[in-house]
Design an enzyme around this catalytic site. Structure first.
Site, PDB file in Angstrom:
ATOM      1  N   GLU A 169      -6.461  -7.929  -3.430  1.00  0.00           N
ATOM      2  CA  GLU A 169      -7.237  -7.170  -2.423  1.00  0.00           C
ATOM      3  C   GLU A 169      -8.314  -8.002  -1.745  1.00  0.00           C
ATOM      4  O   GLU A 169      -8.703  -7.724  -0.612  1.00  0.00           O
ATOM      5  CB  GLU A 169      -7.881  -5.957  -3.110  1.00  0.00           C
ATOM      6  CG  GLU A 169      -8.018  -4.755  -2.212  1.00  0.00           C
ATOM      7  CD  GLU A 169      -6.662  -4.214  -1.810  1.00  0.00           C
ATOM      8  OE1 GLU A 169      -6.427  -4.117  -0.595  1.00  0.00           O
ATOM      9  OE2 GLU A 169      -5.834  -3.920  -2.691  1.00  0.00           O
ATOM     10  N   GLY A 178       0.464  -0.154   5.333  1.00  0.00           N
ATOM     11  CA  GLY A 178       0.858  -1.157   6.323  1.00  0.00           C
ATOM     12  C   GLY A 178      -0.314  -1.900   6.939  1.00  0.00           C
ATOM     13  O   GLY A 178      -0.335  -2.135   8.152  1.00  0.00           O
ATOM     14  N   SER A 224     -11.312  -2.239   4.345  1.00  0.00           N
ATOM     15  CA  SER A 224      -9.936  -1.745   4.278  1.00  0.00           C
ATOM     16  C   SER A 224      -9.556  -1.107   5.606  1.00  0.00           C
ATOM     17  O   SER A 224     -10.413  -0.814   6.442  1.00  0.00           O
ATOM     18  CB  SER A 224      -9.870  -0.698   3.166  1.00  0.00           C
ATOM     19  OG  SER A 224      -8.635  -0.034   3.169  1.00  0.00           O
ATOM     20  N   THR A 260       0.860  -1.186   0.000  1.00  0.00           N
ATOM     21  CA  THR A 260       0.000   0.000   0.000  1.00  0.00           C
ATOM     22  C   THR A 260       0.894   1.233   0.000  1.00  0.00           C
ATOM     23  O   THR A 260       2.011   1.206   0.504  1.00  0.00           O
ATOM     24  CB  THR A 260      -0.920  -0.017   1.242  1.00  0.00           C
ATOM     25  OG1 THR A 260      -1.702  -1.205   1.200  1.00  0.00           O
ATOM     26  CG2 THR A 260      -1.862   1.175   1.281  1.00  0.00           C
TER      27      THR A 260
HETATM   28  N1  GLY Z   1      -5.086  -3.745   1.559  1.00  0.00           N
HETATM   29  C1  GLY Z   1      -4.843  -2.790   2.565  1.00  0.00           C
HETATM   30  C2  GLY Z   1      -6.084  -2.138   3.040  1.00  0.00           C
HETATM   31  O1  GLY Z   1      -6.941  -1.846   2.246  1.00  0.00           O
HETATM   32  O2  GLY Z   1      -6.249  -1.927   4.208  1.00  0.00           O
END
Ligand code: GLY
Length: 550
Positions: free
Chosen positions: A403, A454, A433, A365
């Site tokens: 994702e 992170g 997320s 990210t």
């Molecule tokens: N894949 C990291 C988030 O969306 O929190």
């Protein structure tokens, strides 16, 4: 002929030399009118260049996001998605765009119960990418420069080459065996079979050609036709379920930010499908500035209280949060002042609540913040989820996201006695997320913009750095460097970064915290603040980013 032969090398040397001579380091605290803080200095440079050419903070952010996908592909790219929060100074309003990946109709929910999935099934993690549709819509709604101009820096870096950053070089070295399996990653990043080293010139011609089409044709270039087919084929060859129709019909969604008034500030932060903004809002509503300031940032009492607030938010996340377009989630009720006043009564200085189950995640990210001379600000987080996403690269050079791994498994909600997770895989859903783009206003002006990368540390870090600035007056440069903590899911109740004092550890233990050292070193926060009329920007040293104020 001669000119064509030497142009790419010349351009590369110019970029490399510029970086050597003018590199501002990881932080920038000078007076200036425009600022960019990103995880890769080349992305910050792209943002500043576009703003200096007459663009606004939105143009800068879009250029930086495209560039980030080229030069830091472990963290983001056009095969992923993200969220953008914008403060529009003249209109005096926030604007928030969700361009998160979505699960295909054929999502294999059962497979998510037997994670991690092997190579033959990694395509099941791939959601419909939202990045290009999102950046295009963001730019269409609020950009100033022509679309092709904001794609151009990334296109030319991919085609002509760019100097490999240290963070990416270390990712390549540490994940060599895994990444070399993909033929495109191998040819681009492992010349002669060895990981490319920091400073080496890297070209991504396949991606460059794709960006050229996106610059010329807009999102259609990716969501329809041969590139769309390539995305579908790559995901399906690894067990995925994407279809051409799902790509064609992908749309970003404008949403309303969560807004909290706190101590004279207006804090705008991320709503569903993120859980991050809820943590920020709940934490602010639990404590007054005076109460926290009195304790002191380095005290065990302060860290314990904030950790307790975070545990409450993480438990709420597991119990209540999922895609709000697929079920009813009453976010207003979850962050309501009355509810937080009740929760405050359960938080004690000498007692620690039991753990919510929650996992740590990887490096995939990227957060960036931009600000222009008119006071517009963009706080944008973009992701492919884990490092290099699904580790599947299309023939058109696109690193596909994984994702959908952000959906929650049933076993993880078992401790909460839930029959099913509100964040379970469902056709068309966007996985929950942690990304927390946040902007703080005072007297109608953006005074702070931040966000991070992170995994679940994003929300805990953004919460801490927000308080570092608003309560303890830390500048961006001080805040991004300062040690921070995380609230994990197993064994320990609090993880401290290296170097924490024995006195702090003992103090936390007295309060019932089980203390351990943070194993995770790649969560990074980017920050821009305005202090007494000066624009200050800082990039987190943990991911070796670069902030620029010009
Ligand atoms: N894949 C990291 C988030 O969306 O929190």
């Amino acid at each position: 002929m001669r000119r064509q032969k030497y142009t790419p090398l010349f351009a590369f040397l110019l970029i490399a030399l510029t970086l050597l001579l003018v590199a501002p380091g990881v932080t920038a605290q000078q007076a200036g009118r425009r600022a960019a803080a990103t995880e890769n200095e080349l992305a910050s440079r792209a943002a500043i260049a576009v703003m200096q050419a007459g663009g606004n903070a939105v143009d800068g952010a879009v250029a930086a996001a495209f560039m980030a996908g080229v030069v830091s592909p472990q963290s983001s790219g056009i095969g992923g998605g993200g969220f953008a929060l914008v403060w529009l100074a003249e209109a005096q309003r926030g604007y928030l765009l969700d361009f998160r990946e979505t699960a295909p109709q054929g999502v294999d929910a059962a497979a998510f119960e037997r994670r991690p999935l092997g190579d033959a099934e990694r395509g099941k993690y791939v959601g419909v990418p939202g990045e290009v549709a999102g950046l295009f819509e963001l730019h269409r709604a609020h950009g100033k420069r022509p679309w092709k101009d904001v794609v151009e820096p990334a296109r030319s870096a991919a085609k002509l080459g760019f100097p490999l950053g240290k963070f990416l070089a270390s990712s390549l070295a540490s994940q060599e065996k895994r990444l070399k399996v993909d033929a495109t990653l191998a040819s681009v990043f492992f010349p002669g079979g060895k990981p490319a080293v920091a400073g080496a010139r890297v070209q991504r011609p396949l991606l460059g050609a794709t960006l050229e089409r996106i610059a010329a044709e807009g999102p259609k270039a990716l969501y329809e036709g041969p590139i769309a087919q390539d995305i579908v084929d790559t995901a399906r060859a690894a067990g995925g379920a994407l279809t051409l129709e799902e790509l064609r019909s992908y749309r970003p969604i404008e949403r309303k930010p969560i807004e909290v008034s706190w101590e004279g500030y207006r804090v705008l932060t991320m709503p569903l499908p993120s859980a991050g903004g809820m943590m920020v809002a709940q934490t602010l509503r639990l404590f007054s500035k005076q109460e926290l300031a009195k304790l002191g940032r380095e005290s065990g009492a302060y860290q314990h209280l904030i950790a307790e607030a975070m545990r409450g938010s993480l438990a709420d996340r597991m119990r209540h949060l999922g895609d709000g377009d697929h079920q009813k989630v009453d976010m207003d009720a979850l962050v309501a002042e009355g509810r937080m006043a009740q929760r405050r009564k359960t938080i004690a200085i000498d007692r620690t609540h039991a753990l919510p189950r929650f996992g740590l995640e990887g490096q995939g990210t990227h957060h960036l913040v931009t600000m222009d001379e008119a006071g517009n600000m963009v706080s944008l987080t973009t992701t492919v989820n884990r490092s290099f996403g699904a580790k599947l690269v299309t023939k058109s050079g696109i690193v596909l996201n994984d994702e959908l791994d952000d959906f929650t498994a049933q076993k993880d909600v078992a401790p909460f006695a839930l029959a099913q997770s509100p964040n379970r895989p469902r056709p068309g859903a966007r996985p929950l997320s942690s990304m927390t783009p946040t902007i703080v206003l005072r007297d109608g002006k953006a005074v702070l913009g931040l966000g991070g990368s992170g995994g679940p540390t994003i929300a805990t870090n953004v919460t801490q750095l927000l308080l570092d600035n608003l309560v303890f007056g830390l500048s961006p440069a001080e805040a991004v460097k300062a040690r921070r903590f995380y609230v994990p899911s197993s064994r320990a109740t609090i993880l401290l970064e290296d170097g924490a004092s024995e006195a702090l550890k003992k103090d936390l233990a007295w309060r019932g915290e089980i203390v351990a050292t943070m194993p995770f070193k790649s969560s990074a926060v980017q920050m821009i603040a305005v202090h007494q009329g000066r624009v200050l920007a800082a990039s987190d040293p943990r991911k070796l980013g670069g902030a620029i104020v010009k």
